[in-house]
Design a protein around this motif. Structure first.
Motif, PDB file in Angstrom:
ATOM      1  N   GLY A  70      14.014  23.878  15.647  1.00 60.97           N
ATOM      2  CA  GLY A  70      14.881  22.306  15.172  1.00 60.97           C
ATOM      3  C   GLY A  70      13.832  21.476  15.362  1.00 60.97           C
ATOM      4  O   GLY A  70      12.270  21.992  15.661  1.00 60.97           O
ATOM      5  N   LEU A  71      13.912  20.079  15.390  1.00 65.91           N
ATOM      6  CA  LEU A  71      13.208  19.591  15.086  1.00 65.91           C
ATOM      7  C   LEU A  71      13.284  18.190  17.340  1.00 65.91           C
ATOM      8  O   LEU A  71      14.728  17.592  16.509  1.00 65.91           O
ATOM      9  CB  LEU A  71      13.077  18.277  14.336  1.00 65.91           C
ATOM     10  N   ALA A  72      12.778  18.494  18.086  1.00 68.68           N
ATOM     11  CA  ALA A  72      12.814  18.107  19.149  1.00 68.68           C
ATOM     12  C   ALA A  72      12.818  16.658  19.181  1.00 68.68           C
ATOM     13  O   ALA A  72      11.295  15.726  18.641  1.00 68.68           O
ATOM     14  CB  ALA A  72      13.076  18.878  20.302  1.00 68.68           C
ATOM     15  N   TYR A  73      13.759  15.543  19.841  1.00 68.50           N
ATOM     16  CA  TYR A  73      12.998  14.265  20.013  1.00 68.50           C
ATOM     17  C   TYR A  73      11.595  13.967  20.718  1.00 68.50           C
ATOM     18  O   TYR A  73      11.090  13.391  20.044  1.00 68.50           O
ATOM     19  CB  TYR A  73      14.092  13.449  20.525  1.00 68.50           C
ATOM     20  N   ASP A  74      11.020  14.428  21.634  1.00 66.10           N
ATOM     21  CA  ASP A  74      10.429  14.874  22.328  1.00 66.10           C
ATOM     22  C   ASP A  74       9.855  15.836  22.944  1.00 66.10           C
ATOM     23  O   ASP A  74      10.353  16.583  22.781  1.00 66.10           O
ATOM     24  CB  ASP A  74      10.166  12.995  23.078  1.00 66.10           C
ATOM     25  N   GLN A  75       8.958  15.943  23.569  1.00 65.27           N
ATOM     26  CA  GLN A  75       8.295  16.629  24.210  1.00 65.27           C
ATOM     27  C   GLN A  75       9.511  17.006  25.665  1.00 65.27           C
ATOM     28  O   GLN A  75       9.696  18.350  26.085  1.00 65.27           O
ATOM     29  CB  GLN A  75       6.807  16.872  25.785  1.00 65.27           C
ATOM     30  N   THR A  76       9.456  16.552  26.261  1.00 64.02           N
ATOM     31  CA  THR A  76      10.568  16.181  27.557  1.00 64.02           C
ATOM     32  C   THR A  76      12.392  16.956  27.083  1.00 64.02           C
ATOM     33  O   THR A  76      12.327  18.395  27.195  1.00 64.02           O
ATOM     34  CB  THR A  76      10.866  15.035  27.652  1.00 64.02           C
ATOM     35  N   THR A  77      12.715  16.436  25.798  1.00 63.95           N
ATOM     36  CA  THR A  77      13.963  17.374  25.100  1.00 63.95           C
ATOM     37  C   THR A  77      13.544  18.502  25.380  1.00 63.95           C
ATOM     38  O   THR A  77      13.808  19.419  25.701  1.00 63.95           O
ATOM     39  CB  THR A  77      13.690  16.417  23.926  1.00 63.95           C
ATOM     40  N   LYS A  78      12.360  18.747  24.082  1.00 60.94           N
ATOM     41  CA  LYS A  78      12.073  19.976  23.837  1.00 60.94           C
ATOM     42  C   LYS A  78      11.834  21.529  24.941  1.00 60.94           C
ATOM     43  O   LYS A  78      12.595  22.401  25.057  1.00 60.94           O
ATOM     44  CB  LYS A  78      10.267  20.392  23.452  1.00 60.94           C
ATOM     45  N   GLU A  79      11.403  20.686  26.285  1.00 64.23           N
ATOM     46  CA  GLU A  79      11.099  21.864  26.899  1.00 64.23           C
ATOM     47  C   GLU A  79      11.802  21.536  28.223  1.00 64.23           C
ATOM     48  O   GLU A  79      12.799  22.837  28.613  1.00 64.23           O
ATOM     49  CB  GLU A  79      10.213  20.714  28.208  1.00 64.23           C
ATOM     50  N   LYS A  80      13.229  20.960  28.075  1.00 62.12           N
ATOM     51  CA  LYS A  80      14.400  20.824  28.660  1.00 62.12           C
ATOM     52  C   LYS A  80      15.292  22.224  27.660  1.00 62.12           C
ATOM     53  O   LYS A  80      16.221  22.572  28.798  1.00 62.12           O
ATOM     54  CB  LYS A  80      15.454  19.770  29.280  1.00 62.12           C
ATOM     55  N   VAL A  81      15.309  22.091  26.551  1.00 58.91           N
ATOM     56  CA  VAL A  81      16.501  22.472  25.868  1.00 58.91           C
ATOM     57  C   VAL A  81      15.816  24.390  25.752  1.00 58.91           C
ATOM     58  O   VAL A  81      16.421  25.319  26.367  1.00 58.91           O
ATOM     59  CB  VAL A  81      16.181  22.251  23.781  1.00 58.91           C
ATOM     60  N   VAL A  82      14.529  24.621  26.272  1.00 56.76           N
ATOM     61  CA  VAL A  82      13.471  25.480  26.399  1.00 56.76           C
ATOM     62  C   VAL A  82      14.626  26.329  27.850  1.00 56.76           C
ATOM     63  O   VAL A  82      14.721  27.559  27.827  1.00 56.76           O
ATOM     64  CB  VAL A  82      11.820  25.529  26.163  1.00 56.76           C
ATOM     65  N   LEU A  83      14.247  25.225  28.760  1.00 57.02           N
ATOM     66  CA  LEU A  83      14.876  25.405  30.228  1.00 57.02           C
ATOM     67  C   LEU A  83      16.680  26.356  30.695  1.00 57.02           C
ATOM     68  O   LEU A  83      16.424  27.011  30.701  1.00 57.02           O
ATOM     69  CB  LEU A  83      14.558  24.599  30.907  1.00 57.02           C
ATOM     70  N   VAL A  84      17.112  25.128  29.115  1.00 60.78           N
ATOM     71  CA  VAL A  84      18.565  25.837  28.815  1.00 60.78           C
ATOM     72  C   VAL A  84      18.903  26.995  28.909  1.00 60.78           C
ATOM     73  O   VAL A  84      19.242  27.469  29.633  1.00 60.78           O
ATOM     74  CB  VAL A  84      19.107  24.909  28.392  1.00 60.78           C
ATOM     75  N   VAL A  85      17.859  27.149  28.093  1.00 61.29           N
ATOM     76  CA  VAL A  85      18.168  28.352  26.714  1.00 61.29           C
ATOM     77  C   VAL A  85      17.560  29.411  28.566  1.00 61.29           C
ATOM     78  O   VAL A  85      18.145  30.411  28.559  1.00 61.29           O
ATOM     79  CB  VAL A  85      17.963  28.861  25.787  1.00 61.29           C
ATOM     80  N   GLY A  86      16.652  29.530  28.590  1.00 55.68           N
ATOM     81  CA  GLY A  86      15.952  30.616  29.262  1.00 55.68           C
ATOM     82  C   GLY A  86      16.223  30.772  30.548  1.00 55.68           C
ATOM     83  O   GLY A  86      16.034  31.946  31.503  1.00 55.68           O
ATOM     84  N   ASN A  87      17.014  29.947  31.666  1.00 50.26           N
ATOM     85  CA  ASN A  87      17.483  29.792  32.357  1.00 50.26           C
ATOM     86  C   ASN A  87      19.077  30.129  32.728  1.00 50.26           C
ATOM     87  O   ASN A  87      19.813  30.211  33.196  1.00 50.26           O
ATOM     88  CB  ASN A  87      17.341  28.511  33.905  1.00 50.26           C
ATOM     89  N   SER A  88      19.388  31.276  31.834  1.00 53.61           N
ATOM     90  CA  SER A  88      20.925  31.455  31.224  1.00 53.61           C
ATOM     91  C   SER A  88      20.593  32.871  31.548  1.00 53.61           C
ATOM     92  O   SER A  88      19.658  33.269  30.983  1.00 53.61           O
ATOM     93  CB  SER A  88      21.645  31.224  29.875  1.00 53.61           C
TER      94      SER A  88
END
Length: 161
Positions: A70-88
């Motif tokens: 996907g296309l994240a708004y910014d680097q912070t958003t991208k990193e948070k998405v990775v954490l939401v998924v990975g910390n599951s």
């Protein structure tokens, strides 16, 4: 950003998938695929609920690996998405294939170990334990309380400045 490794059984329980102890019959494989699809949809809902801005978000789960596009708004958003998924719970590796609309410096990451506090982590990365709110804010809304972190959790450590 690439591949991120997580401790697949340490995360928040968002979905009920994992390796099956049954023989790999066609029925078991079909059920696993159904669960993986449901888990991916649940993660996408969670990301939307957290108001993380990602256009054309796509998550594909295969066993304990999650691929995010996907296309994240910014680097912070991208990193948070990775954490939401990975910390599951059930996810061991996140293959981040997202693009970023607005670039900014990449954060560092820290895997929480037993005895860690945000203050201790801030001291390690910033030489100042009182900067723990920076780490807490960088991991919101995944963190709801600075005292509620757990071993195995991956946290963003943003660049100061």
């Amino acid at each position: 950003m690439g591949l991120f490794s997580f401790i697949k059984d340490a995360g928040a329980k968002i979905f009920g998938i994992g390796t099956t102890t049954e023989e790999d019959t066609a029925e078991a494989v079909a059920e696993e695929l159904k669960l993986e699809k449901a888990a991916a949809e649940k993660l996408k809902e969670t990301i939307v609920d957290l108001q993380l801005q990602v256009e054309n978000l796509d998550i594909f789960i295969d066993d304990d690996i999650a691929i995010i596009k996907g296309l994240a708004y910014d680097q912070t958003t991208k990193e948070k998405v990775v954490l939401v998924v990975g910390n599951s719970k059930g996810i061991a590796i996140v293959d981040d294939q997202m693009e970023v609309e607005q670039t900014e410096p990449e954060a560092q990451f820290h895997t929480v170990i037993s005895g860690d506090t945000l203050g201790k982590i801030a001291k390690e990365f910033y030489n100042d334990a009182m900067k723990y709110p920076v780490i807490f804010e960088a991991n919101k809304p995944m963190l709801s309380d600075p005292d509620k972190i757990y071993p195995g959790q991956l946290l963003r450590i943003p660049v100061l400045g």
